[in-house]
Design an enzyme around this catalytic site. Structure first.
Site, mmCIF file in Angstrom:
data_model
loop_
_atom_site.group_PDB
_atom_site.id
_atom_site.type_symbol
_atom_site.label_atom_id
_atom_site.label_comp_id
_atom_site.label_asym_id
_atom_site.label_seq_id
_atom_site.Cartn_x
_atom_site.Cartn_y
_atom_site.Cartn_z
ATOM 1 C CB SER A 28 -0.953 -0.007 1.194
ATOM 2 O OG SER A 28 -0.248 -0.226 2.395
ATOM 3 C CD GLU A 64 0.615 7.782 5.035
ATOM 4 O OE1 GLU A 64 0.386 6.707 5.624
ATOM 5 O OE2 GLU A 64 1.088 8.783 5.599
ATOM 6 C CG HIS A 108 -4.645 8.758 6.603
ATOM 7 N ND1 HIS A 108 -3.352 8.820 7.077
ATOM 8 C CD2 HIS A 108 -4.637 7.829 5.611
ATOM 9 C CE1 HIS A 108 -2.592 7.961 6.396
ATOM 10 N NE2 HIS A 108 -3.346 7.359 5.517
ATOM 11 C CG ASP A 122 0.976 14.534 15.039
ATOM 12 O OD1 ASP A 122 0.936 14.225 16.247
ATOM 13 O OD2 ASP A 122 1.590 13.890 14.182
ATOM 14 C CE1 TYR A 182 2.831 6.648 15.971
ATOM 15 C CE2 TYR A 182 1.003 5.546 17.104
ATOM 16 C CZ TYR A 182 1.470 6.504 16.212
ATOM 17 O OH TYR A 182 0.577 7.314 15.561
ATOM 18 C CG HIS A 238 2.750 8.499 20.090
ATOM 19 N ND1 HIS A 238 2.624 9.588 20.917
ATOM 20 C CD2 HIS A 238 2.271 8.891 18.880
ATOM 21 C CE1 HIS A 238 2.066 10.588 20.235
ATOM 22 N NE2 HIS A 238 1.847 10.180 19.008
ATOM 23 C CE LYS A 295 -4.267 3.012 18.028
ATOM 24 N NZ LYS A 295 -3.351 4.095 17.609
ATOM 25 C CD GLN A 325 5.550 7.393 12.576
ATOM 26 O OE1 GLN A 325 5.637 7.358 11.352
ATOM 27 N NE2 GLN A 325 4.803 8.274 13.216
ATOM 28 C CG PHE A 357 9.968 13.215 8.133
ATOM 29 C CD1 PHE A 357 9.173 14.348 8.253
ATOM 30 C CD2 PHE A 357 10.302 12.787 6.854
ATOM 31 C CE1 PHE A 357 8.723 15.037 7.128
ATOM 32 C CE2 PHE A 357 9.860 13.472 5.719
ATOM 33 C CZ PHE A 357 9.077 14.589 5.866
ATOM 34 C CG HIS A 416 1.364 1.934 4.593
ATOM 35 N ND1 HIS A 416 0.203 2.071 3.859
ATOM 36 C CD2 HIS A 416 1.625 3.175 5.101
ATOM 37 C CE1 HIS A 416 -0.224 3.316 3.919
ATOM 38 N NE2 HIS A 416 0.627 4.010 4.661
HETATM 39 P P1 FAD Z 1 -3.598 7.433 19.789
HETATM 40 O O1 FAD Z 1 -3.623 5.982 19.560
HETATM 41 O O2 FAD Z 1 -4.848 8.103 20.203
HETATM 42 O O3 FAD Z 1 -2.434 7.757 20.828
HETATM 43 C C1 FAD Z 1 -1.971 9.086 21.012
HETATM 44 C C2 FAD Z 1 -1.178 9.159 22.302
HETATM 45 O O4 FAD Z 1 -2.064 9.069 23.413
HETATM 46 C C3 FAD Z 1 -0.179 8.022 22.480
HETATM 47 O O5 FAD Z 1 0.933 8.532 23.188
HETATM 48 C C4 FAD Z 1 -0.947 7.004 23.314
HETATM 49 O O6 FAD Z 1 -0.109 6.167 24.081
HETATM 50 C C5 FAD Z 1 -1.765 7.918 24.210
HETATM 51 N N1 FAD Z 1 -3.055 7.353 24.590
HETATM 52 C C6 FAD Z 1 -3.905 6.657 23.804
HETATM 53 N N2 FAD Z 1 -5.016 6.345 24.495
HETATM 54 C C7 FAD Z 1 -4.867 6.866 25.738
HETATM 55 C C8 FAD Z 1 -5.675 6.899 26.916
HETATM 56 N N3 FAD Z 1 -6.877 6.308 26.936
HETATM 57 N N4 FAD Z 1 -5.200 7.542 28.006
HETATM 58 C C9 FAD Z 1 -3.979 8.155 27.987
HETATM 59 N N5 FAD Z 1 -3.166 8.143 26.909
HETATM 60 C C10 FAD Z 1 -3.615 7.516 25.797
HETATM 61 N N6 FAD Z 1 -1.189 12.313 11.595
HETATM 62 C C11 FAD Z 1 -2.007 13.194 10.983
HETATM 63 O O7 FAD Z 1 -2.199 14.308 11.490
HETATM 64 N N7 FAD Z 1 -2.623 12.882 9.801
HETATM 65 C C12 FAD Z 1 -2.458 11.685 9.188
HETATM 66 O O8 FAD Z 1 -3.038 11.436 8.136
HETATM 67 C C13 FAD Z 1 -1.601 10.714 9.823
HETATM 68 N N8 FAD Z 1 -1.434 9.488 9.292
HETATM 69 C C14 FAD Z 1 -0.712 8.535 9.996
HETATM 70 C C15 FAD Z 1 -0.632 7.237 9.482
HETATM 71 C C16 FAD Z 1 0.054 6.256 10.206
HETATM 72 C C17 FAD Z 1 0.118 4.861 9.636
HETATM 73 C C18 FAD Z 1 0.690 6.577 11.426
HETATM 74 C C19 FAD Z 1 1.450 5.528 12.195
HETATM 75 C C20 FAD Z 1 0.632 7.866 11.925
HETATM 76 C C21 FAD Z 1 -0.084 8.859 11.226
HETATM 77 N N9 FAD Z 1 -0.199 10.167 11.710
HETATM 78 C C22 FAD Z 1 -0.994 11.079 11.056
HETATM 79 C C23 FAD Z 1 0.473 10.555 12.939
HETATM 80 C C24 FAD Z 1 -0.446 10.384 14.159
HETATM 81 O O9 FAD Z 1 -1.606 11.135 14.029
HETATM 82 C C25 FAD Z 1 0.328 10.839 15.373
HETATM 83 O O10 FAD Z 1 1.365 9.957 15.659
HETATM 84 C C26 FAD Z 1 -0.537 11.109 16.606
HETATM 85 O O11 FAD Z 1 0.262 11.835 17.535
HETATM 86 C C27 FAD Z 1 -1.045 9.835 17.272
HETATM 87 O O12 FAD Z 1 -2.114 9.320 16.593
HETATM 88 P P2 FAD Z 1 -2.736 7.891 17.012
HETATM 89 O O13 FAD Z 1 -3.989 7.729 16.291
HETATM 90 O O14 FAD Z 1 -1.731 6.849 16.886
HETATM 91 O O15 FAD Z 1 -3.052 8.237 18.530
#
Ligand code: FAD
Length: 279
Positions: free
Chosen positions: A10, A12, A72, A104, A140, A144, A160, A171, A211, A261
């Site tokens: 895939s 991106e 996304h 982010d 991650y 993360h 999740k 990542q 990055f 990916h």
């Molecule tokens: P989450 O899974 O919600 O986690 C975020 C943080 O919160 C982590 O540190 C986690 O440990 C913590 N956490 C989770 N749940 C809880 C809880 N219940 N209580 C306390 N802490 C918690 N970013 C963009 O802006 N746009 C994109 O299109 C994009 N595409 C991506 C594609 C991939 C494949 C990847 C791996 C990353 C991408 N990112 C993108 C980056 C991503 O959005 C960031 O890394 C973001 O900071 C974390 O997103 P997540 O969905 O993994 O977060």
């Protein structure tokens, strides 16, 4: 036998911001779709792109006989109503796969979204649209940047996945052991969703180093020194980067990963060179 279908692939992309970038993306997708990928994905809000840009790019790509295109969607997608409007638009166009993220905070947006973490967004999607969307998430292996410990990383990832996830994409990383160690711990924690490695081909030292800092990816010292040693010789960096990425992917494929990916940054050459070497 179709030689180009030996492993899941895939690619991106990010939404183009200018007409010139759009031309580059359309050219890139045309070249990469010849590799017969399982899907393209389009980032959301990353790098400061606007919220409507993802849907526009996804729908544009869909007019070009592309493979499945997965948008996304991050928690920065606005209010629940705005997220619903976007999802309704996707359903109307037959799009029922989403890569759901916390996201982010894009520069200039200033605030975080209604949902705090990706699992809340996933729960919302499944509640509003039962049995409708296939959800992919990020994960991650090298932890993360905001996560306090490896144990928490696995715990929140499981939370999740338990919200209803079909696939995870990591990542980007350079150390395959980080991936294998992570997958091992996920399995022990009862996480059985496929975890696809996300790979960013190395084409430019300063960009990839930036990055890494942002994403928490560990760049081994030897790799940094090696890339630094090429100075401004971009051709040698690209050649070395491609060889390095081929070896990394080969190590992963040898261990039976579910697919690869590629974070293409909207450019075809590096990814094409790697995939063609692997095939
Ligand atoms: P989450 O899974 O919600 O986690 C975020 C943080 O919160 C982590 O540190 C986690 O440990 C913590 N956490 C989770 N749940 C809880 C809880 N219940 N209580 C306390 N802490 C918690 N970013 C963009 O802006 N746009 C994109 O299109 C994009 N595409 C991506 C594609 C991939 C494949 C990847 C791996 C990353 C991408 N990112 C993108 C980056 C991503 O959005 C960031 O890394 C973001 O900071 C974390 O997103 P997540 O969905 O993994 O977060």
């Amino acid at each position: 036998m179709n030689k180009q279908k030996q492993f899941g692939l895939s690619f991106e992309f990010f939404p183009p911001k200018t007409p010139e970038q759009k031309v580059i993306l359309l050219d890139t997708q045309e070249k990469l779709r010849k590799l017969n990928p399982d899907f393209f994905s389009v980032t959301f809000g990353a790098g400061g792109s606007t919220i409507t840009a993802t849907a526009e790019t996804v729908l544009e790509l869909k007019t070009h006989e592309t493979p499945k295109v997965i948008p996304h969607l991050s928690c920065m997608g606005g209010t629940p109503q705005e997220i619903e409007d976007l999802l309704n638009q996707y359903i109307q166009h037959g799009i029922t796969d989403i890569l759901a993220l916390r996201g982010d905070v894009p520069s200039g947006m200033g605030s975080v979204g209604y949902f705090r973490y990706a699992n809340e967004l996933i729960e919302f999607i499944h509640e509003k649209y039962p049995n409708t969307f296939n959800i992919t998430v990020g994960c991650y292996p090298e932890i993360h940047p905001e996560t306090e410990s490896f144990e928490s990383e696995i715990k929140y990832f499981k939370q999740k996945v338990d919200a209803g996830v079909n696939r995870a994409i990591t990542q980007f990383f350079f150390n395959p052991d980080a991936y294998f160690n992570y997958v091992d711990h996920c399995e022990k924690a009862g996480i059985d969703t496929p975890i696809t490695p996300g790979i960013m081909p190395i084409t430019n030292f300063s960009n990839i180093k930036r990055f890494c800092g942002f994403c928490g990816t560990d760049m081994p010292r030897w790799l940094q020194y090696k890339l630094q040693s090429y100075g401004d010789d971009r051709k040698s960096i690209q050649q070395f980067g491609t060889e390095f990425t081929i070896k990394l992917c080969q190590q992963l494929l040898d261990q039976g990963v579910p697919g690869i990916h590629f974070y293409t940054l909207n450019r075809a050459k590096a990814t094409l060179d790697v995939v063609e070497a692997l095939q």
